[in-house]
Design an enzyme around this catalytic site. Sequence first.
Site, PDB file in Angstrom:
ATOM      1  N   ASP A  25       1.182  -1.196  -0.217  1.00 52.78           N
ATOM      2  CA  ASP A  25       0.202  -0.609  -0.378  1.00 52.78           C
ATOM      3  C   ASP A  25       0.757   1.866  -0.082  1.00 52.78           C
ATOM      4  OD1 ASP A  25      -2.452  -1.450   0.520  1.00 52.78           O
ATOM      5  OD2 ASP A  25      -2.734  -0.818   2.507  1.00 52.78           O
ATOM      6  N   ARG A  69      -0.830  -0.904  -8.443  1.00 55.88           N
ATOM      7  CA  ARG A  69      -2.149  -0.708  -8.526  1.00 55.88           C
ATOM      8  C   ARG A  69      -2.167   0.924  -8.401  1.00 55.88           C
ATOM      9  NH1 ARG A  69      -3.848  -2.809  -3.439  1.00 55.88           N
ATOM     10  NH2 ARG A  69      -2.741  -1.143  -2.036  1.00 55.88           N
TER      11      ARG A  69
END
Length: 304
Positions: A127, A177
């Site tokens: 992340d 992502r």
Amino acid sequence: MIRDALLWASTNPLLAQRLPRYAFVRRATKRFLAGETLDEALNEAARLADSSITGTTTLLGEDLASEEEADEVVEHYLGALKSISERGLDVEISIKPTQLGLDFSVDRTQERLDRLIAAASAPVWIDMEDSKHVDATLELFTSALAEKKDVGLCLQSYLHRTRGDLEQLLPLDPSIRLVKGAYNEPDSVAYPKKGDVDQNFVRLTKMLLRARSDGGKGRPVIGTHDPRMVGETTRLAYELNLKKGSYEFAMLHGIDRAQQGRLARGGHAMRVLLSYGPSWFPWYMRRLAERPANVLFVMKQLLR
Ligand code: FDA
């Protein structure tokens, strides 16, 4: 104003300690949380698999107090990887670097990440947290890529720097992502206007899809619920002659389920992020800050 208050609440330790104790608060959060335990998250992943939707799980929690807590997080994820494999689920894990100890030591964080990568049979996703962690997070990612490790990274379109970061990363064939970004950042580092964030999102999507159509092996994952961004992505993919499945969509659990189902039924690769864990408060506040309608939704749940 509401957004600022919620983002402030997301960093308040007293609220994080007190509010989750109330049953009515927990009830109101059910829509977005996959559960408080890994088992609940994996049960949800199994349910989504029936609709051809794959999953990514993430243990919520940030601001660790010690390196020992980071070791516990690694043990937790090792157990999670084992459960995922035993249950035969197409579920990947996504970790927050600070949960692996980034605030204490980059080297030890890298070691912990390497243990997870070695145990995983699919990419381990990293992340992206607030802007002060971006350099160290990129360092973790590029070191892992240099050793040909199976790893993916989240990048945020609200940051001015992301375009340059992506340009540097693309020659390494990275799995990325792309998201808009969820932290409270000053104008000096992030675009203050939503229109600019969206425009940059499209620009970065184009860079990712073009790299894929030029033969890149990295996975472009477009992480958004925004129907305009989804539309732009499919349009760009069509222009570039990219087949469905060579790029992916990712959304958060419980948000716009109709769109998730529609994309999956239409043959698109659709992955849902299933967040779980007892330390859900800051994450949940950021989700509320993203959309005022969510605050109304929670108020209704609380009044029920
Ligand atoms: P935007 O916020 O512009 O919303 C567009 C539309 O989408 C809204 O009008 C509404 O229709 C719908 N929508 C968006 N959010 C909603 C919500 N909470 N509830 C209901 N509807 C909503 N961020 C980060 O900083 N680091 C990270 O590592 C990640 N990781 C991540 C993984 C995945 C799979 C996703 C989907 C998102 C993240 N994020 C993240 C969060 C991301 O940065 C962003 O805050 C949210 O995805 C919301 O942005 P949208 O692109 O959806 O659009």
